[in-house]
Design a protein around this motif. Structure first.
Motif, PDB file in Angstrom:
ATOM      1  N   ILE A  80       0.840  -1.206   0.000  1.00  0.00           N
ATOM      2  CA  ILE A  80       0.000   0.000   0.000  1.00  0.00           C
ATOM      3  C   ILE A  80       0.870   1.248   0.000  1.00  0.00           C
ATOM      4  O   ILE A  80       0.599   2.208  -0.739  1.00  0.00           O
ATOM      5  CB  ILE A  80      -0.970  -0.012   1.201  1.00  0.00           C
ATOM      6  CG1 ILE A  80      -2.006  -1.133   1.021  1.00  0.00           C
ATOM      7  CG2 ILE A  80      -1.657   1.332   1.366  1.00  0.00           C
ATOM      8  CD1 ILE A  80      -2.865  -1.377   2.247  1.00  0.00           C
ATOM      9  N   ALA A  81       1.940   1.252   0.802  1.00  0.00           N
ATOM     10  CA  ALA A  81       2.844   2.407   0.855  1.00  0.00           C
ATOM     11  C   ALA A  81       3.501   2.652  -0.504  1.00  0.00           C
ATOM     12  O   ALA A  81       3.622   3.800  -0.951  1.00  0.00           O
ATOM     13  CB  ALA A  81       3.905   2.196   1.928  1.00  0.00           C
ATOM     14  N   ALA A  82       3.911   1.585  -1.186  1.00  0.00           N
ATOM     15  CA  ALA A  82       4.523   1.720  -2.509  1.00  0.00           C
ATOM     16  C   ALA A  82       3.509   2.255  -3.518  1.00  0.00           C
ATOM     17  O   ALA A  82       3.840   3.116  -4.351  1.00  0.00           O
ATOM     18  CB  ALA A  82       5.080   0.376  -2.984  1.00  0.00           C
ATOM     19  N   PHE A  83       2.280   1.790  -3.433  1.00  0.00           N
ATOM     20  CA  PHE A  83       1.225   2.271  -4.325  1.00  0.00           C
ATOM     21  C   PHE A  83       0.947   3.760  -4.104  1.00  0.00           C
ATOM     22  O   PHE A  83       0.864   4.534  -5.061  1.00  0.00           O
ATOM     23  CB  PHE A  83      -0.055   1.449  -4.112  1.00  0.00           C
ATOM     24  CG  PHE A  83      -1.201   1.878  -4.973  1.00  0.00           C
ATOM     25  CD1 PHE A  83      -1.236   1.573  -6.324  1.00  0.00           C
ATOM     26  CD2 PHE A  83      -2.253   2.612  -4.431  1.00  0.00           C
ATOM     27  CE1 PHE A  83      -2.289   1.973  -7.127  1.00  0.00           C
ATOM     28  CE2 PHE A  83      -3.315   3.023  -5.216  1.00  0.00           C
ATOM     29  CZ  PHE A  83      -3.336   2.709  -6.570  1.00  0.00           C
ATOM     30  N   VAL A  84       0.833   4.160  -2.838  1.00  0.00           N
ATOM     31  CA  VAL A  84       0.576   5.573  -2.514  1.00  0.00           C
ATOM     32  C   VAL A  84       1.758   6.437  -2.947  1.00  0.00           C
ATOM     33  O   VAL A  84       1.571   7.509  -3.548  1.00  0.00           O
ATOM     34  CB  VAL A  84       0.271   5.746  -1.004  1.00  0.00           C
ATOM     35  CG1 VAL A  84       0.256   7.208  -0.607  1.00  0.00           C
ATOM     36  CG2 VAL A  84      -1.053   5.079  -0.647  1.00  0.00           C
ATOM     37  N   ALA A  85       2.978   5.990  -2.660  1.00  0.00           N
ATOM     38  CA  ALA A  85       4.166   6.758  -3.052  1.00  0.00           C
ATOM     39  C   ALA A  85       4.270   6.846  -4.571  1.00  0.00           C
ATOM     40  O   ALA A  85       4.558   7.918  -5.124  1.00  0.00           O
ATOM     41  CB  ALA A  85       5.420   6.121  -2.473  1.00  0.00           C
ATOM     42  N   GLY A  86       4.015   5.745  -5.248  1.00  0.00           N
ATOM     43  CA  GLY A  86       4.054   5.756  -6.717  1.00  0.00           C
ATOM     44  C   GLY A  86       3.013   6.686  -7.300  1.00  0.00           C
ATOM     45  O   GLY A  86       3.289   7.437  -8.248  1.00  0.00           O
TER      46      GLY A  86
END
Length: 168
Positions: free
Chosen positions: A37-43
Motif C-alpha cells: 500500500i505504501a509503494a502504491f501511494v508513493a508511486g
C-alpha cells in the motif's frame, strides 16, 4: 536504567523519583500488505508530481520513502528517562521544572501508556515518554509536586494517534 546513568542523573537533577528507558522512536511491525500500500501511494504521489511538474514534491516523497525504509531496518536505541527533584532528564538533555508548562498521562493499555510533557516555550516540541510498567498514579503524583497537570487532555495527541494508526 543502569546504575551508572542513574548516579550521573542524580548529580544533575537531584534525587530521582522515577527512571526508565524509552525507545528513540516507535517501532511498528509492518507486513507485506503495508509495504504494498505504501509503494502504491508513493508511486501515485510521484506520478502526480511528475504530471503536474511539481518535482520538489516527488523528491520529498522519495526522501520520505527512503527514511521510512531506513528506520524500518534498524532497532531504536533505548534512551534513559528520569524524573528528579529539579527537573527531568531525557538522554543527554536535562530540563528544569521552570521550563515545563504542564503534563498529562494517557493510560489506555495495551495500546497507549505514555507521559506527555509540554514546554513553556511554544517552539519546543512536546516530550512523549512511554512508561511501560511504571505506576501511572504514582507517576502523576510525583509530577504534580512540580508542574501542573493539563486535565483537559485525556487522549494522546492526534499526531501520535495517526502515526500509530499508519505505522509511521
Amino acid at each position: 536504567m543502569p546504575a551508572k546513568d542513574k548516579k550521573q542523573y542524580e548529580e544533575i537533577i537531584g534525587k530521582i523519583a522515577f527512571a526508565w528507558s524509552i525507545p528513540e522512536f516507535p517501532k511498528y511491525e509492518r507486513g507485506k500488505l503495508w509495504y504494498a500500500i505504501a509503494a502504491f501511494v508513493a508511486g501515485g504521489g510521484i506520478l502526480y508530481a511528475v504530471l503536474t511538474a511539481n518535482f520538489l514534491f516527488a523528491v520529498i516523497i522519495l526522501m520520505f520513502a527512503m527514511i521510512s525504509l531506513l528506520y524500518s531496518t534498524r532497532e531504536p536505541e533505548m534512551i534513559p528517562f528520569a524524573i528528579g527533584e529539579t527537573g527531568i532528564a531525557v538522554g543527554a538533555r536535562t530540563y528544569p521544572w521552570r521550563e515545563l508548562e504542564s503534563f498529562w498521562v494517557v493510560y489506555d493499555p495495551p495500546t497507549v501508556k505514555a507521559l506527555y510533557l509540554e514546554f513553556k516555550n511554544p517552539i519546543r516540541p512536546r516530550v512523549s515518554a512511554p512508561f511501560g510498567d511504571e505506576d501511572p498514579v504514582a507517576l502523576r503524583d510525583a509530577l504534580l509536586q512540580h508542574i501542573r497537570e493539563d486535565v483537559e487532555r485525556k487522549d494522546e495527541p492526534f499526531s501520535d494517534f495517526l502515526g500509530r494508526l499508519l505505522k509511521l
